[in-house]
Design a protein around this motif. Structure first.
Motif, PDB file in Angstrom:
ATOM      1  N   MET A  87       0.840  -1.191   0.000  1.00  0.00           N
ATOM      2  CA  MET A  87       0.000   0.000   0.000  1.00  0.00           C
ATOM      3  C   MET A  87       0.881   1.250   0.000  1.00  0.00           C
ATOM      4  SD  MET A  87      -3.499   0.148   0.782  1.00  0.00           S
ATOM      5  CE  MET A  87      -4.459  -1.081  -0.009  1.00  0.00           C
ATOM      6  N   PHE A  88       0.352   2.298  -0.586  1.00  0.00           N
ATOM      7  CA  PHE A  88       1.046   3.576  -0.626  1.00  0.00           C
ATOM      8  C   PHE A  88       0.535   4.477   0.490  1.00  0.00           C
ATOM      9  CE2 PHE A  88       1.109   2.080  -5.014  1.00  0.00           C
ATOM     10  CZ  PHE A  88       2.467   2.126  -5.260  1.00  0.00           C
ATOM     11  N   GLY A  89       1.336   5.398   0.934  1.00  0.00           N
ATOM     12  CA  GLY A  89       0.903   6.408   1.876  1.00  0.00           C
ATOM     13  C   GLY A  89       0.447   5.843   3.209  1.00  0.00           C
ATOM     14  N   THR A  90      -0.588   6.471   3.766  1.00  0.00           N
ATOM     15  CA  THR A  90      -1.047   6.113   5.105  1.00  0.00           C
ATOM     16  C   THR A  90      -2.262   5.209   5.106  1.00  0.00           C
ATOM     17  OG1 THR A  90      -2.411   8.089   5.209  1.00  0.00           O
ATOM     18  CG2 THR A  90      -0.166   8.271   6.058  1.00  0.00           C
ATOM     19  N   PHE A  91      -2.703   4.737   3.945  1.00  0.00           N
ATOM     20  CA  PHE A  91      -3.878   3.879   3.875  1.00  0.00           C
ATOM     21  C   PHE A  91      -3.539   2.490   4.386  1.00  0.00           C
ATOM     22  CE2 PHE A  91      -4.680   7.098   0.638  1.00  0.00           C
ATOM     23  CZ  PHE A  91      -5.931   7.544   1.047  1.00  0.00           C
ATOM     24  N   LYS A  92      -4.405   1.979   5.256  1.00  0.00           N
ATOM     25  CA  LYS A  92      -4.221   0.632   5.774  1.00  0.00           C
ATOM     26  C   LYS A  92      -5.483  -0.160   5.522  1.00  0.00           C
ATOM     27  CE  LYS A  92      -0.900   2.003   9.118  1.00  0.00           C
ATOM     28  NZ  LYS A  92      -0.485   2.365  10.373  1.00  0.00           N
ATOM     29  N   SER A  93      -5.315  -1.418   5.236  1.00  0.00           N
ATOM     30  CA  SER A  93      -6.443  -2.288   4.983  1.00  0.00           C
ATOM     31  C   SER A  93      -6.956  -2.847   6.303  1.00  0.00           C
ATOM     32  CB  SER A  93      -6.013  -3.418   4.056  1.00  0.00           C
ATOM     33  OG  SER A  93      -7.098  -4.256   3.800  1.00  0.00           O
ATOM     34  N   ASP A  94      -8.270  -2.794   6.489  1.00  0.00           N
ATOM     35  CA  ASP A  94      -8.922  -3.367   7.657  1.00  0.00           C
ATOM     36  C   ASP A  94      -9.782  -4.522   7.152  1.00  0.00           C
ATOM     37  OD1 ASP A  94     -10.565  -4.050   9.761  1.00  0.00           O
ATOM     38  OD2 ASP A  94     -11.263  -2.018  10.155  1.00  0.00           O
ATOM     39  N   PRO A  95      -9.446  -5.755   7.503  1.00  0.00           N
ATOM     40  CA  PRO A  95     -10.186  -6.898   6.979  1.00  0.00           C
ATOM     41  C   PRO A  95     -11.687  -6.832   7.259  1.00  0.00           C
ATOM     42  CG  PRO A  95      -8.162  -7.638   8.018  1.00  0.00           C
ATOM     43  CD  PRO A  95      -8.306  -6.174   8.322  1.00  0.00           C
ATOM     44  N   ALA A  96     -12.083  -6.366   8.422  1.00  0.00           N
ATOM     45  CA  ALA A  96     -13.514  -6.269   8.744  1.00  0.00           C
ATOM     46  C   ALA A  96     -14.195  -5.235   7.860  1.00  0.00           C
ATOM     47  CB  ALA A  96     -13.708  -5.931  10.218  1.00  0.00           C
ATOM     48  N   GLN A  97     -13.538  -4.115   7.624  1.00  0.00           N
ATOM     49  CA  GLN A  97     -14.091  -3.062   6.761  1.00  0.00           C
ATOM     50  C   GLN A  97     -14.183  -3.564   5.319  1.00  0.00           C
ATOM     51  OE1 GLN A  97     -15.190  -0.279   8.047  1.00  0.00           O
ATOM     52  NE2 GLN A  97     -15.146   1.316   6.516  1.00  0.00           N
ATOM     53  N   ASP A  98     -13.128  -4.212   4.858  1.00  0.00           N
ATOM     54  CA  ASP A  98     -13.121  -4.764   3.499  1.00  0.00           C
ATOM     55  C   ASP A  98     -14.243  -5.781   3.315  1.00  0.00           C
ATOM     56  OD1 ASP A  98     -10.880  -3.188   3.055  1.00  0.00           O
ATOM     57  OD2 ASP A  98      -9.461  -4.859   3.190  1.00  0.00           O
ATOM     58  N   ALA A  99     -14.455  -6.621   4.319  1.00  0.00           N
ATOM     59  CA  ALA A  99     -15.522  -7.625   4.258  1.00  0.00           C
ATOM     60  C   ALA A  99     -16.895  -6.959   4.229  1.00  0.00           C
ATOM     61  CB  ALA A  99     -15.420  -8.573   5.445  1.00  0.00           C
ATOM     62  N   ALA A 100     -17.053  -5.858   4.971  1.00  0.00           N
ATOM     63  CA  ALA A 100     -18.328  -5.138   4.975  1.00  0.00           C
ATOM     64  C   ALA A 100     -18.628  -4.545   3.595  1.00  0.00           C
ATOM     65  CB  ALA A 100     -18.313  -4.044   6.040  1.00  0.00           C
ATOM     66  N   TYR A 101     -17.622  -3.948   2.954  1.00  0.00           N
ATOM     67  CA  TYR A 101     -17.811  -3.411   1.599  1.00  0.00           C
ATOM     68  C   TYR A 101     -18.233  -4.526   0.639  1.00  0.00           C
ATOM     69  CZ  TYR A 101     -15.660   1.114   2.716  1.00  0.00           C
ATOM     70  OH  TYR A 101     -15.387   2.339   3.228  1.00  0.00           O
ATOM     71  N   ALA A 102     -17.533  -5.651   0.707  1.00  0.00           N
ATOM     72  CA  ALA A 102     -17.841  -6.768  -0.190  1.00  0.00           C
ATOM     73  C   ALA A 102     -19.238  -7.319   0.063  1.00  0.00           C
ATOM     74  CB  ALA A 102     -16.796  -7.872  -0.025  1.00  0.00           C
ATOM     75  N   GLN A 103     -19.647  -7.396   1.321  1.00  0.00           N
ATOM     76  CA  GLN A 103     -20.974  -7.917   1.645  1.00  0.00           C
ATOM     77  C   GLN A 103     -22.066  -6.991   1.116  1.00  0.00           C
ATOM     78  OE1 GLN A 103     -22.015 -10.962   3.272  1.00  0.00           O
ATOM     79  NE2 GLN A 103     -23.744 -10.162   2.156  1.00  0.00           N
ATOM     80  N   VAL A 104     -21.894  -5.684   1.293  1.00  0.00           N
ATOM     81  CA  VAL A 104     -22.891  -4.731   0.784  1.00  0.00           C
ATOM     82  C   VAL A 104     -22.971  -4.833  -0.731  1.00  0.00           C
ATOM     83  CG1 VAL A 104     -23.507  -2.292   0.573  1.00  0.00           C
ATOM     84  CG2 VAL A 104     -22.727  -3.189   2.779  1.00  0.00           C
ATOM     85  N   GLN A 105     -21.830  -4.960  -1.403  1.00  0.00           N
ATOM     86  CA  GLN A 105     -21.852  -5.125  -2.862  1.00  0.00           C
ATOM     87  C   GLN A 105     -22.634  -6.378  -3.252  1.00  0.00           C
ATOM     88  OE1 GLN A 105     -17.631  -4.960  -3.831  1.00  0.00           O
ATOM     89  NE2 GLN A 105     -17.969  -2.988  -4.837  1.00  0.00           N
ATOM     90  N   ARG A 106     -22.428  -7.479  -2.543  1.00  0.00           N
ATOM     91  CA  ARG A 106     -23.170  -8.716  -2.840  1.00  0.00           C
ATOM     92  C   ARG A 106     -24.673  -8.511  -2.648  1.00  0.00           C
ATOM     93  NH1 ARG A 106     -18.604 -11.088  -0.573  1.00  0.00           N
ATOM     94  NH2 ARG A 106     -19.490 -11.129   1.517  1.00  0.00           N
TER      95      ARG A 106
END
Length: 99
Positions: free
Chosen positions: A1-20
């Protein structure tokens, strides 16, 4: 990742679930663009975080709506019913400052 962005697995899973859920609710194919984003709102009376959802249907018609809670708190019942799909469409020349 570039800069200060960090991946949060719970947040990523929430985005994917809403998309589904959006794909299922509105009968969208896997090749249909569905965007889910969480935005901060500074307006009086507005929740501090809200989830903005947009998708495109036939003939590049854009549909867009908000859920007034953070993405990790969104559930399938927060999505509009299927029969509201046409009401969520916005005109091609429409613009807003939210997304």
């Amino acid at each position: 990742m570039f800069g200060t962005f960090k991946s949060d697995p719970a947040q990523d899973a929430a985005y994917a679930q809403v998309q589904r859920w959006v794909r299922e609710r509105f009968s969208l194919g896997a090749d249909t663009a569905v965007l889910v984003s969480e935005l901060a709102c500074n307006l009086s009376g507005c929740p501090p975080l809200e989830t903005v959802i947009a998708f495109w249907s036939a003939a590049d018609k854009r549909h867009h709506y908000k859920v007034f809670k953070p993405v990790q708190e969104v559930n399938a019942d927060d999505l509009p019913p299927y029969w509201m799909k046409d009401a969520l469409a916005v005109p091609p020349d429409w613009a807003c400052d939210c997304c």
